[in-house]
Design an enzyme around this catalytic site. Structure first.
Site, PDB file in Angstrom:
ATOM      1  N   ASP A  36       0.827  -1.210   0.000  1.00  0.00           N
ATOM      2  CA  ASP A  36       0.000   0.000   0.000  1.00  0.00           C
ATOM      3  C   ASP A  36       0.859   1.258   0.000  1.00  0.00           C
ATOM      4  O   ASP A  36       0.519   2.240  -0.657  1.00  0.00           O
ATOM      5  CB  ASP A  36      -1.004   0.009   1.164  1.00  0.00           C
ATOM      6  CG  ASP A  36      -0.370  -0.121   2.529  1.00  0.00           C
ATOM      7  OD1 ASP A  36       0.770  -0.627   2.621  1.00  0.00           O
ATOM      8  OD2 ASP A  36      -1.018   0.268   3.523  1.00  0.00           O
ATOM      9  N   GLY A 127      -2.517  -5.911  18.408  1.00  0.00           N
ATOM     10  CA  GLY A 127      -1.219  -6.416  18.005  1.00  0.00           C
ATOM     11  C   GLY A 127      -1.261  -7.693  17.198  1.00  0.00           C
ATOM     12  O   GLY A 127      -0.242  -8.357  17.021  1.00  0.00           O
ATOM     13  N   GLY A 129      -2.278  -7.789  13.981  1.00  0.00           N
ATOM     14  CA  GLY A 129      -2.234  -7.480  12.559  1.00  0.00           C
ATOM     15  C   GLY A 129      -3.608  -7.310  11.941  1.00  0.00           C
ATOM     16  O   GLY A 129      -3.766  -7.478  10.728  1.00  0.00           O
ATOM     17  N   SER A 131      -5.506  -4.463  12.442  1.00  0.00           N
ATOM     18  CA  SER A 131      -5.787  -3.023  12.367  1.00  0.00           C
ATOM     19  C   SER A 131      -6.664  -2.508  13.501  1.00  0.00           C
ATOM     20  O   SER A 131      -7.596  -1.737  13.296  1.00  0.00           O
ATOM     21  CB  SER A 131      -6.407  -2.662  11.009  1.00  0.00           C
ATOM     22  OG  SER A 131      -5.511  -2.942   9.976  1.00  0.00           O
ATOM     23  N   ASP A 177      -5.473   0.268   5.888  1.00  0.00           N
ATOM     24  CA  ASP A 177      -6.175  -0.107   7.106  1.00  0.00           C
ATOM     25  C   ASP A 177      -7.408   0.759   7.330  1.00  0.00           C
ATOM     26  O   ASP A 177      -8.506   0.259   7.598  1.00  0.00           O
ATOM     27  CB  ASP A 177      -5.242   0.008   8.309  1.00  0.00           C
ATOM     28  CG  ASP A 177      -4.082  -0.963   8.236  1.00  0.00           C
ATOM     29  OD1 ASP A 177      -4.069  -1.801   7.309  1.00  0.00           O
ATOM     30  OD2 ASP A 177      -3.184  -0.874   9.095  1.00  0.00           O
TER      31      ASP A 177
END
Length: 289
Positions: A36, A127, A129, A131, A177
């Site tokens: 991204d 934590g 992953g 978001s 995200d």
């Protein structure tokens, strides 16, 4: 999430006053990791885990927050956001930088931002992953939009939340995200071109279930090699552009061209750039499939 329980917690903390409930989901990325911020396409999906917040507005210019999962609370002045301190001058803890950063970004953009009282809780594992931070940012942005009476589209909200994370929290994250939290479509993944900002929902095959395994290994963008990886990609572009002057990011580098010129790259930069170039091809293949 038990909404009645959340509202009860709000009443206990702030008294018997009307509160509105807001929700913003986390996301899982199916393909397109670390592309991204290289202008590439990604394929995330919003998930059924989210941040929930009960909140009411005030005219005091004070943000009063209770992070229920952490058992911590804080009060922040809207007039002193630049200082990144609470009302008594203590540095803001990491968890409070995200809502404070959203307030800062909204004010910088000229969006009306009232004080508020808020109790929030999340069933997005922190934590993991997924978001959790972007979901926190989005839930506060949506609340301030509702209380402020102004209207912008979801992409604009996502950009403002990204700015909060980049410039206030200090994480050089891309837009994926916040985009995924703002645009999720039930039963679909989201093809998102992070350069053009064009996107469309991609229907998942009937009966598809996305199963996410939480390894228990915690991660934090502020404490990870995220910024180092981004810097390595930028270094790769600078080196490859000597042979490929038309490129602006790794998005513009084909697999064939990468193989031709990768010998110029230091080993770590080569490894990280190879991932990005090949990952972009995988996203395209998955959408076609």
């Amino acid at each position: 999430m038990d909404i009645a329980d959340l509202l009860t917690a709000f009443t206990v903390k702030f008294g018997d006053q009307p509160a509105q409930v807001f929700r913003a989901p986390g996301r899982v990325n199916l393909l397109g990791e670390h592309v991204d911020y290289n202008g590439g396409p990604v394929l995330p999906a919003a998930i059924d885990r989210a941040v929930y917040m009960a909140a009411s507005a005030n005219t005091s210019g004070i943000i009063q927050l209770f992070a229920r999962d952490l058992g911590e609370e804080i009060s922040i002045s809207l007039e002193r956001l630049e200082e990144k301190q609470d009302l008594v001058g203590n540095p803001l803890p990491g968890w409070a930088l995200y809502p404070a950063g959203v307030a800062w970004a909204l004010k910088q953009a000229g969006m009306g931002t009232d004080g508020l009282q808020a109790v929030y809780s999340s069933d997005v594992p922190i934590g993991a992953g997924l978001s959790s931070s972007a979901a926190v940012e989005m839930v506060f942005a949506v609340a301030w939009q509702a209380f402020g009476g102004w209207s912008v589209d979801r992409m604009r909200l996502a950009h403002l939340c990204q700015r909060a994370e980049n410039e206030y929290v200090g994480v050089a994250s891309g837009l994926m995200d916040q985009f995924a939290s703002a645009h999720g479509v039930e039963g679909h993944a989201l093809y998102f071109d992070t350069r053009s900002l064009g996107w469309h929902a991609v229907p998942l095959p009937p009966g598809t279930v996305l199963a996410i395994a939480d390894s228990g290994v915690r991660r934090s963008l502020t404490g990870s090699a995220y910024n180092e990886r981004r810097a390595a990609c930028e270094e790769a572009v600078a080196i490859l552009s000597q042979d490929l002057p038309q490129i602006q990011s790794l998005r513009d580098v084909s697999l064939a061209d990468f193989d031709r010129f990768r010998h110029h790259l230091p080993s770590t930069v080569d490894m990280r750039a190879e991932h990005v170039v090949s990952e972009i091809e995988r996203v395209k293949s998955a959408v076609n499939a």
